[in-house]
Design a protein around this motif. Structure first.
Motif, PDB file in Angstrom:
ATOM      1  N   ILE A 224       2.084  -9.680   5.766  1.00 24.01           N
ATOM      2  CA  ILE A 224       1.270  -9.775   7.087  1.00 24.01           C
ATOM      3  C   ILE A 224       0.230  -9.015   6.921  1.00 24.01           C
ATOM      4  CG2 ILE A 224       1.194  -9.727   9.619  1.00 24.01           C
ATOM      5  CD1 ILE A 224       3.931  -9.936   9.632  1.00 24.01           C
TER       6      ILE A 224
ATOM      7  N   ALA B 151       0.072 -19.603  11.058  1.00 23.43           N
ATOM      8  CA  ALA B 151      -0.739 -18.664   9.977  1.00 23.43           C
ATOM      9  C   ALA B 151      -1.397 -17.633  10.759  1.00 23.43           C
ATOM     10  CB  ALA B 151      -1.952 -19.744   9.631  1.00 23.43           C
ATOM     11  N   TYR B 152      -1.567 -17.517  11.837  1.00 26.13           N
ATOM     12  CA  TYR B 152      -1.935 -16.422  12.538  1.00 26.13           C
ATOM     13  C   TYR B 152      -1.437 -16.027  13.798  1.00 26.13           C
ATOM     14  CZ  TYR B 152      -5.810 -17.871   9.160  1.00 26.13           C
ATOM     15  OH  TYR B 152      -6.594 -18.219   8.159  1.00 26.13           O
TER      16      TYR B 152
ATOM     17  N   THR C 240       4.431 -14.967  12.276  1.00 26.10           N
ATOM     18  CA  THR C 240       3.743 -15.256  11.150  1.00 26.10           C
ATOM     19  C   THR C 240       4.503 -14.894  10.128  1.00 26.10           C
ATOM     20  OG1 THR C 240       1.626 -15.749  10.154  1.00 26.10           O
ATOM     21  CG2 THR C 240       1.972 -13.601  10.976  1.00 26.10           C
TER      22      THR C 240
ATOM     23  N   GLY D 186       0.865 -14.389   6.066  1.00 23.37           N
ATOM     24  CA  GLY D 186       0.254 -14.537   7.231  1.00 23.37           C
ATOM     25  C   GLY D 186      -0.688 -13.241   7.843  1.00 23.37           C
TER      26      GLY D 186
END
Length: 421
Positions: A220, A315-316, A336, A343
């Motif tokens: 992340i 994705a976010y 994510t 992500g």
């Protein structure tokens, strides 16, 4: 490390794993499954998104397949407790895929749905009962379910159950369960009360841990924008417009705030929905399904979704408001980078949220890189700040290449602001 085909599973389970695309276990599965297959009690420490459901679900289903007989009316052979309706539904969905080619029955009971219908379903008995503690207590009080035949107990996201005040419900449920039994407890954190809970529920447990509590997933990319509260709406729209096709989860602190934010986004032409405590279960289920299917691109949520959404395509994650409980930040951004993907997590920090960010950074033992603005500690996002890990190939939102100016150098396609029809 083992392969699933090395476990000697039943043919139906091997078939299900192949259909679901599983071949090699995740780290938590690698540690927990062999111990659980041997009947050991398990104390598992792992963040959401690490594969915990299969870690307890696979050995649970294998044990039940080996047990003769069908469940008696109003009984269950296995009980799984989870703190939220979303998480209960998520667990049940995964277990139904595992048991698709078997005669095992998976039943859910949660609040917000017809208790009469749940009583009717339970009257026929079930192999696996997945429940929230509060609704299960209601059904027990009405005599709709007898837990004396339960020989397998799973407590998932146990720390959140404690946070939500379910400890008294757990204490009422435990004496009603059958013995001897196998118990598996999974938690993302290990507060003192969790240790007391494990001693009460588990017998000589084997502890498995794949990442330190409070640590975010490695894949992340994190960033924070320091800005006045009044600038949050415009900054959110700026970020969303750079990748209109991406699935984006936006967290708001309050139910009213989430609904207001969602309606504003829809009015500006964004494909958005919301889930929070004021929504009915049906509304929440439909919103999550639309988000999972990609027909809704932006889902605005309160912390009801911090642990209840397992959608690999997110994705976010945008923390529009920082959470008041630092652990919830880790759970939020864990929506994510699921299933080994990468992500991005973007946080907005208004001046009155600076202490919340400090507590989050203290928990994670790291500073969240500054994408724009100036923090009370003097950190500044000026284009040279780096995110917590390298940017993903193909560029990204401001968290991937921070800029001190709105709409910095890494611009993506901007879509028109369409008015809702």
């Amino acid at each position: 490390m083992f392969d699933f085909d090395m476990l000697g599973l039943s043919p139906d389970l091997n078939k299900a794993l192949t259909r679901m695309g599983f071949s090699e276990p995740t780290p938590i599965q690698n540690q927990a499954i062999p111990l659980a297959m041997d009947g050991q009690d398990i104390l598992g420490l792992a963040q959401t998104g690490t594969g915990k459901t299969l870690a307890f679900g696979l050995p649970l289903v294998e044990h039940l397949l080996a047990e003769p007989g069908r469940p008696a009316p109003r009984t269950a052979k296995a009980l799984i407790l989870a703190p939220t309706r979303e998480l209960v539904n998520q667990i049940a969905e995964a277990l139904r895929l595992l048991t698709q080619d078997t005669k095992l029955k998976v039943t859910t009971v949660v609040g917000g749905q017809s208790i009469g219908r749940q009583i009717s379903v339970l009257s026929r008995g079930t192999d696996i009962l997945v429940a929230t503690p509060g609704r299960l207590i209601d059904l027990m009080t009405r005599g709709a379910v007898d837990l004396g035949q339960v020989r397998h107990l799973v407590l998932d996201e146990a720390d959140q159950m404690l946070d939500l005040g379910f400890i008294h419900a757990l204490r009422r449920i435990a004496p009603k369960l059958g013995t001897p039994r196998q118990t598996m407890l999974f938690s993302a954190t290990m507060p003192k009360q969790m240790e007391e809970l494990s001693r009460a529920y588990l017998t000589d447990p084997r502890r498995v841990q794949v990442s330190p509590p409070g640590k975010a997933a490695d894949k992340i990319t994190q960033s924070v924008h320091f800005l006045p509260k009044a600038e949050k709406p415009d900054r959110l729209r700026e970020i969303l417009s750079r990748d209109l096709d991406a699935l984006t989860l936006v967290f708001s602190r309050t139910k009213h705030g989430a609904e207001k934010l969602m309606k504003g986004l829809v009015a500006d032409g964004y494909n958005a929905a919301s889930i929070h405590g004021n929504k009915s279960q049906g509304q929440r289920d439909r919103a999550i399904k639309a988000f999972r299917d990609g027909t809704v691109k932006v889902l605005v949520a309160t912390d009801v979704a911090a642990r209840g959404i397992d959608i690999p395509g997110v994705a976010y994650v945008i923390n529009y408001d920082l959470p008041e409980v630092p652990d919830n930040y880790v759970h939020r951004i864990g929506r994510t980078a699921r299933a080994g993907r990468e992500g991005e997590a973007i946080a907005f920090c208004a001046p009155d949220e600076a202490d919340l960010l400090h507590q989050i950074q203290k928990l994670m033992k790291m500073d969240v890189p500054v994408a724009s603005g100036t923090s009370p500690l003097g950190e500044r996002g000026d284009g040279g700040s780096r995110p917590s890990r390298g940017p993903r190939s193909g560029g990204g939102r401001p968290g991937a290449q921070p800029s001190g100016k709105p709409g910095g150098a890494q611009k993506r396609r901007r879509g028109p602001r369409r008015r809702a029809a």
